[in-house]
Design a protein around this motif. Structure first.
Motif, PDB file in Angstrom:
ATOM      1  N   ILE A 470       0.837  -1.207   0.000  1.00 18.13           N
ATOM      2  CA  ILE A 470       0.000   0.000   0.000  1.00 18.13           C
ATOM      3  C   ILE A 470       0.867   1.252   0.000  1.00 18.13           C
ATOM      4  O   ILE A 470       0.525   2.274  -0.605  1.00 18.13           O
ATOM      5  CB  ILE A 470      -0.960  -0.011   1.215  1.00 18.13           C
ATOM      6  N   GLU A 471       2.013   1.169   0.666  1.00 11.79           N
ATOM      7  CA  GLU A 471       2.908   2.333   0.717  1.00 11.79           C
ATOM      8  C   GLU A 471       3.473   2.705  -0.643  1.00 11.79           C
ATOM      9  O   GLU A 471       4.000   3.817  -0.833  1.00 11.79           O
ATOM     10  CB  GLU A 471       4.052   2.066   1.698  1.00 11.79           C
ATOM     11  N   ASN A 472       3.359   1.804  -1.634  1.00 13.31           N
ATOM     12  CA  ASN A 472       3.864   2.101  -2.983  1.00 13.31           C
ATOM     13  C   ASN A 472       2.893   2.919  -3.828  1.00 13.31           C
ATOM     14  O   ASN A 472       3.246   3.359  -4.927  1.00 13.31           O
ATOM     15  CB  ASN A 472       4.184   0.795  -3.714  1.00 13.31           C
ATOM     16  N   LEU A 473       1.683   3.117  -3.319  1.00  5.84           N
ATOM     17  CA  LEU A 473       0.694   3.951  -4.025  1.00  5.84           C
ATOM     18  C   LEU A 473       0.967   5.398  -3.653  1.00  5.84           C
ATOM     19  O   LEU A 473       0.394   5.951  -2.715  1.00  5.84           O
ATOM     20  CB  LEU A 473      -0.722   3.523  -3.644  1.00  5.84           C
ATOM     21  N   SER A 474       1.840   6.030  -4.393  1.00  3.66           N
ATOM     22  CA  SER A 474       2.393   7.330  -4.002  1.00  3.66           C
ATOM     23  C   SER A 474       1.365   8.445  -3.966  1.00  3.66           C
ATOM     24  O   SER A 474       1.504   9.400  -3.196  1.00  3.66           O
ATOM     25  CB  SER A 474       3.539   7.708  -4.953  1.00  3.66           C
ATOM     26  N   GLY A 475       0.333   8.382  -4.803  1.00  8.03           N
ATOM     27  CA  GLY A 475      -0.639   9.484  -4.859  1.00  8.03           C
ATOM     28  C   GLY A 475      -1.857   9.281  -3.996  1.00  8.03           C
ATOM     29  O   GLY A 475      -2.810  10.071  -4.072  1.00  8.03           O
ATOM     30  N   LEU A 476      -1.876   8.269  -3.157  1.00  7.97           N
ATOM     31  CA  LEU A 476      -3.064   7.903  -2.398  1.00  7.97           C
ATOM     32  C   LEU A 476      -3.445   8.997  -1.396  1.00  7.97           C
ATOM     33  O   LEU A 476      -2.615   9.481  -0.637  1.00  7.97           O
ATOM     34  CB  LEU A 476      -2.815   6.584  -1.665  1.00  7.97           C
ATOM     35  N   LYS A 477      -4.729   9.365  -1.406  1.00  5.81           N
ATOM     36  CA  LYS A 477      -5.244  10.388  -0.497  1.00  5.81           C
ATOM     37  C   LYS A 477      -6.281   9.848   0.485  1.00  5.81           C
ATOM     38  O   LYS A 477      -6.469  10.403   1.560  1.00  5.81           O
ATOM     39  CB  LYS A 477      -5.894  11.524  -1.305  1.00  5.81           C
ATOM     40  N   GLU A 478      -6.955   8.763   0.110  1.00  2.63           N
ATOM     41  CA  GLU A 478      -8.088   8.305   0.916  1.00  2.63           C
ATOM     42  C   GLU A 478      -8.208   6.786   0.827  1.00  2.63           C
ATOM     43  O   GLU A 478      -8.151   6.213  -0.258  1.00  2.63           O
ATOM     44  CB  GLU A 478      -9.364   8.971   0.387  1.00  2.63           C
ATOM     45  N   ILE A 479      -8.381   6.137   1.978  1.00  3.43           N
ATOM     46  CA  ILE A 479      -8.534   4.682   2.035  1.00  3.43           C
ATOM     47  C   ILE A 479      -9.801   4.367   2.822  1.00  3.43           C
ATOM     48  O   ILE A 479     -10.020   4.900   3.912  1.00  3.43           O
ATOM     49  CB  ILE A 479      -7.321   3.999   2.695  1.00  3.43           C
ATOM     50  N   SER A 480     -10.614   3.479   2.268  1.00  3.60           N
ATOM     51  CA  SER A 480     -11.835   3.032   2.940  1.00  3.60           C
ATOM     52  C   SER A 480     -11.817   1.511   2.981  1.00  3.60           C
ATOM     53  O   SER A 480     -11.656   0.862   1.945  1.00  3.60           O
ATOM     54  CB  SER A 480     -13.078   3.530   2.201  1.00  3.60           C
ATOM     55  N   VAL A 481     -11.989   0.933   4.180  1.00  2.00           N
ATOM     56  CA  VAL A 481     -11.877  -0.512   4.349  1.00  2.00           C
ATOM     57  C   VAL A 481     -13.057  -1.021   5.159  1.00  2.00           C
ATOM     58  O   VAL A 481     -13.454  -0.407   6.161  1.00  2.00           O
ATOM     59  CB  VAL A 481     -10.561  -0.897   5.063  1.00  2.00           C
ATOM     60  N   LYS A 482     -13.602  -2.173   4.723  1.00  2.00           N
ATOM     61  CA  LYS A 482     -14.618  -2.878   5.487  1.00  2.00           C
ATOM     62  C   LYS A 482     -14.089  -4.271   5.812  1.00  2.00           C
ATOM     63  O   LYS A 482     -13.783  -5.041   4.902  1.00  2.00           O
ATOM     64  CB  LYS A 482     -15.925  -2.971   4.712  1.00  2.00           C
ATOM     65  N   ILE A 483     -13.984  -4.550   7.105  1.00  2.00           N
ATOM     66  CA  ILE A 483     -13.449  -5.829   7.556  1.00  2.00           C
ATOM     67  C   ILE A 483     -14.580  -6.635   8.166  1.00  2.00           C
ATOM     68  O   ILE A 483     -15.212  -6.206   9.140  1.00  2.00           O
ATOM     69  CB  ILE A 483     -12.322  -5.636   8.588  1.00  2.00           C
ATOM     70  N   GLY A 484     -14.837  -7.820   7.622  1.00  2.00           N
ATOM     71  CA  GLY A 484     -15.885  -8.682   8.133  1.00  2.00           C
ATOM     72  C   GLY A 484     -15.348  -9.659   9.154  1.00  2.00           C
ATOM     73  O   GLY A 484     -14.193 -10.077   9.106  1.00  2.00           O
ATOM     74  N   GLY A 485     -16.185 -10.031  10.113  1.00  2.00           N
ATOM     75  CA  GLY A 485     -15.801 -11.005  11.129  1.00  2.00           C
ATOM     76  C   GLY A 485     -17.002 -11.399  11.951  1.00  2.00           C
ATOM     77  O   GLY A 485     -17.953 -10.633  12.084  1.00  2.00           O
ATOM     78  N   ALA A 486     -16.985 -12.570  12.499  1.00  7.71           N
ATOM     79  CA  ALA A 486     -18.126 -13.080  13.261  1.00  7.71           C
ATOM     80  C   ALA A 486     -18.091 -12.536  14.677  1.00  7.71           C
ATOM     81  O   ALA A 486     -17.502 -13.133  15.576  1.00  7.71           O
ATOM     82  CB  ALA A 486     -18.112 -14.602  13.264  1.00  7.71           C
ATOM     83  N   GLY A 487     -18.710 -11.376  14.890  1.00  2.00           N
ATOM     84  CA  GLY A 487     -18.781 -10.816  16.228  1.00  2.00           C
ATOM     85  C   GLY A 487     -17.772  -9.705  16.439  1.00  2.00           C
ATOM     86  O   GLY A 487     -16.687  -9.678  15.855  1.00  2.00           O
ATOM     87  N   ALA A 488     -18.133  -8.796  17.330  1.00  4.01           N
ATOM     88  CA  ALA A 488     -17.274  -7.634  17.565  1.00  4.01           C
ATOM     89  C   ALA A 488     -15.949  -7.997  18.224  1.00  4.01           C
ATOM     90  O   ALA A 488     -14.957  -7.288  18.066  1.00  4.01           O
ATOM     91  CB  ALA A 488     -18.027  -6.624  18.440  1.00  4.01           C
ATOM     92  N   ASP A 489     -15.932  -9.095  18.976  1.00  2.82           N
ATOM     93  CA  ASP A 489     -14.715  -9.491  19.690  1.00  2.82           C
ATOM     94  C   ASP A 489     -13.915 -10.545  18.939  1.00  2.82           C
ATOM     95  O   ASP A 489     -13.031 -11.190  19.519  1.00  2.82           O
ATOM     96  CB  ASP A 489     -15.087 -10.022  21.080  1.00  2.82           C
ATOM     97  N   ASN A 490     -14.221 -10.743  17.686  1.00  2.36           N
ATOM     98  CA  ASN A 490     -13.508 -11.744  16.905  1.00  2.36           C
ATOM     99  C   ASN A 490     -12.025 -11.395  16.849  1.00  2.36           C
ATOM    100  O   ASN A 490     -11.655 -10.306  16.408  1.00  2.36           O
ATOM    101  CB  ASN A 490     -14.097 -11.809  15.499  1.00  2.36           C
TER     102      ASN A 490
END
Length: 748
Positions: A470-490
């Motif tokens: 990801i650090e090689n994307l030199s022009g990156l200004k904004e990142i949005s990520v959705k991480i799925g998992g079974a339960g908040a304490d997973n």
């Protein structure tokens, strides 16, 4: 400020001045769709084609020039940096309205101005009637009327057929009873009509034999229920732009509309196979927007298989999209549609710039090879079962690609590597897969600004969970990520979130990023259902704003939820705002109980403006009357020496998020309400009644044409009365002198 606006207006060329004055038919902060405005300008005759550009291209360029001049403000901006809608600030609108009145270009009337004096000859009339007792002033000559825009209660609509020279008719109607039927039959007498847009919550009805009278009609946009769709509409010879409500079942014979350039919301689930095949006869079609139900349909699979041959015949096509017809989109079923039946297209449209094919439901087994032949393709959103390195090679060979969304159903066999070759102008990249097995090498995607990822944290190999490079994307200004998992304490989800946060913080450009912990994004049993849970139910975002010294973390349930709505979904502000000054002056108080009762018995019209979530970044304008308005407007018009040097078609920077005031946000595919809410309508009616009472009490008030001047005059009159009262208390003998001077001042 008036001097700044004068200077900004005076440097505009004549054609832009006319287009800007036309905007005074709308009220301040009303969201105006670019496509609507483009067609209205054309129908009004304000646009002329040039040697290398047709009228629509010229009209869109004028819109972009007004955005660049900052006379209008962008609201919705897509991932390709195209402005989709705009609004006009209240101060700019007041200025433009005065100019339009001086030039007798547009006459705008609301509830409190029905007794004011206007020009005898009116060419363009805008009526905003929220009061059921309002009516069109009788002291105007309307025989030459070319444009009528009506926003208000159904019963206040004037007799439209009296205006025989109308070219543009915009009707935003609402009624207290949705069972009312609005008969459009007599509109066929408007032989010169070119543009017709109707939004209402009552049923529309038109006789088959009459609609054919609209021979010059070029644009027809309907956002309302229709008892029966008139088949004669399919035979209007000049129709270029047709927009219908979703789930509309068209009669057979759509192939007769040979001149049609834009067709919006043709439902593949509701229309017959014969009708879908007829789409291939519309060889002039440039913009085709399709919808389909997320529930099983007897037509859908057959219609989907026919799309390959249809696409081959549409040689002039620029844009084709498929979106869900459900509003809001809830994928309660586990339906999945295979698109392999038309994965082979012998000759795809060479001018195609946009291909979005409902990637969450419609799936190709692999990337169709014909996509590699689309050299002008700018936006691609597609779902595939498997993604291999050969597919990446095909995509990297698309020279015009700026937005790419890939939904991959199965885990890749190995890492998908993006090298420095290709994707040279890509601005936005979205990648959804159960495991983000992707890697960015040095100098890959040099112009990428937005990266959106979605994956499930159910694996133990942390190195696979986190995208590499990801650090090689030199022009990156904004990142949005959705991480799925079974339960908040997973633990897997927590580990993935922590590792991803550390990786992003190591990026040299210090981009902003938004991490949401959600339910499973993909599962072996039902990808679509888990995806809906991800979008609608389980959003728990965390927003990180990286600075040089401090990481600002937006926490708290309410803040996070509002951020998700603002960032991930298309939002819509209130169209009509009542300022705090008016509330204070007239003692307006909210009666929540009474408003709730009213809302239970009244419904508003719905406009289905179908757009995919994450495709729009919204930048709203400040609330009218806020302390920041003056400073914002001054900064917006500062540096006027550079205004003339702005590049035509460039987009002005929208307002920053921290200066955005009160919003009302809507989830994706919620009806885009272009009419005021019931509560606002009631408040506005009460305010109009109070202004009428002021007009009766204050001398010369009927001469004023806008609310600001009315209130200024009322305040001045109150001050004079206070002076008279003070003089009477101090010296009764001087009262007559004070009264005479006050009356002379008001008469002057």
């Amino acid at each position: 400020m008036k001097q700044v606006l004068d200077l900004s207006y005076n440097i505009l060329p004549l054609h832009l001045k006319a287009c800007l004055m036309y905007l005074s038919i709308y009220q301040a902060d009303y969201i105006i769709q670019k496509d609507d405005l483009v067609q209205q300008w054309i129908a009004e005759g304000l646009i002329r084609a040039t040697g290398d550009k047709d009228k629509e291209e010229m009209s869109r360029s004028y819109f972009d020039e007004l955005i660049s001049s900052r006379m209008i403000q962008p609201v919705h901006i897509n991932d390709n940096d195209d402005v989709l809608s705009c609004t006009v600030h209240s101060m700019v609108l007041d200025f433009v309205t005065h100019k339009a009145i001086e030039e007798n270009f547009v006459t705008a009337i609301d509830d409190c101005q029905t007794t004011a004096r206007f020009s005898d000859k009116v060419r363009r009339l805008s009526l905003h009637f929220g009061n059921a007792e309002s009516s069109t002033p009788t002291n105007m000559r309307l025989s030459q009327l070319r444009t009528l825009a009506f926003f208000g209660v159904f019963r206040c609509l004037p007799s439209v057929v009296e205006f025989g020279l109308l070219r543009v008719l915009i009707l935003h109607l609402w009624g207290d009873d949705e069972s009312v039927i609005f008969d459009l039959t007599r509109l066929s007498e408007l032989f010169r009509l070119r543009y017709l847009h109707i939004i209402c919550n009552v049923t529309l009805e038109v006789q088959e034999t009459q609609i054919k009278g609209l021979q010059d009609l070029e644009t027809l946009k309907i956002d309302a229920r229709m008892s029966v769709f008139p088949s004669k509409i399919l035979h209007l010879p000049g129709l270029l732009y047709l927009s219908l409500p979703v789930k509309t079942n068209l009669p057979n014979g759509i192939g007769h509309m040979a001149s049609l350039c834009t067709l919006r919301y043709f439902d593949l689930s509701a229309n017959s196979v014969e009708n879908v095949r007829s789409l291939g006869e519309l060889t002039n079609l440039q913009d085709l927007r399709l919808t389909c139900s997320t529930e099983p349909s007897c037509y859908l699979n057959s219609n989907m298989d026919n799309m390959g041959s249809i696409l081959t015949n549409l040689v002039n096509l620029r844009s084709i999209t498929l979106k869900p017809s459900s509003i809001p989109y809830v994928g309660s079923s586990s339906m999945s549609i295979s698109c392999d039946g038309w994965s082979i297209v012998s000759s795809p449209p060479e001018f195609l710039q946009r291909f979005e094919w409902l990637p969450r439901i419609c799936t190709f087994s692999g990337l169709p090879k014909w996509i590699g032949r689309l050299k002008k393709l700018c936006i691609l959103k597609v779902g595939v079962t498997d993604l291999v390195w050969k597919d990446v090679d095909v995509l990297s060979g698309l020279p015009a690609l700026t937005v790419l969304s890939l939904y991959v159903r199965t885990k890749p066999a190995g890492r998908i590597v993006f090298i420095k070759t290709g994707f040279s102008i890509l601005k936005c990249f979205k990648f959804w897969c159960s495991v983000p097995s992707i890697e960015f090498q040095v100098d890959a995607m040099p112009n990428l600004r937005k990266l959106k990822l979605g994956f499930d944290a159910h694996v133990t190999d942390q190195h696979v969970t986190i995208p590499a490079g990801i650090e090689n994307l030199s022009g990156l200004k904004e990142i949005s990520v959705k991480i799925g998992g079974a339960g908040a304490d997973n633990p897997d989800r927590k580990a993935a979130e922590s590792a991803l946060t550390c990786a992003i913080k190591m990026h040299p450009a210090r981009p902003t990023f938004n991490i949401q912990c959600v339910d499973l994004i993909f599962s072996e049993k039902d990808d679509n259902n888990s995806l809906v849970q991800d979008e609608e139910l389980m959003a728990q975002p965390k927003q990180y704003e990286i600075t040089e010294d401090v990481d600002l973390i937006f926490s708290g349930k309410d803040d996070n939820n509002s951020f998700v709505q603002e960032k991930e979904h298309m939002t819509q502000p209130e169209q009509y705002e009542i300022t705090e000054e008016l509330d204070l002056m007239f003692g307006e108080k909210n009666d929540n109980n009474s408003l709730t009762q009213e809302e239970e018995h009244m419904t508003l019209p719905k406009q289905y403006d179908i757009m995919e979530e994450d495709s729009i970044v919204e930048h709203m304008v400040p609330r009218k009357g806020s302390s920041e308005d003056g400073q914002n407007m001054y900064s917006a018009f500062s540096g006027l020496k550079n205004v003339s040097n702005l590049k035509v078609g460039s987009v002005a920077e929208p307002l920053p998020r921290e200066k955005i005031a009160e919003r009302i946000s809507c989830p994706n595919n919620v009806p885009n309400l272009k009419l005021r809410s019931v509560a606002e309508r009631l408040r506005r009616s009460k305010i109009s009644e109070r202004i009428r009472k002021l007009q009766e009490l204050v001398p010369n008030m009927e001469k004023q044409t806008n609310t600001a001047d009315l209130l200024d005059l009322a305040a001045e009159y109150i001050k004079e009365l206070q002076m008279q009262l003070k003089a009477l208390n101090d010296d009764p003998a001087s009262c007559s002198t004070c009264s005479a001077s006050g009356q002379k001042h008001l008469d002057g």
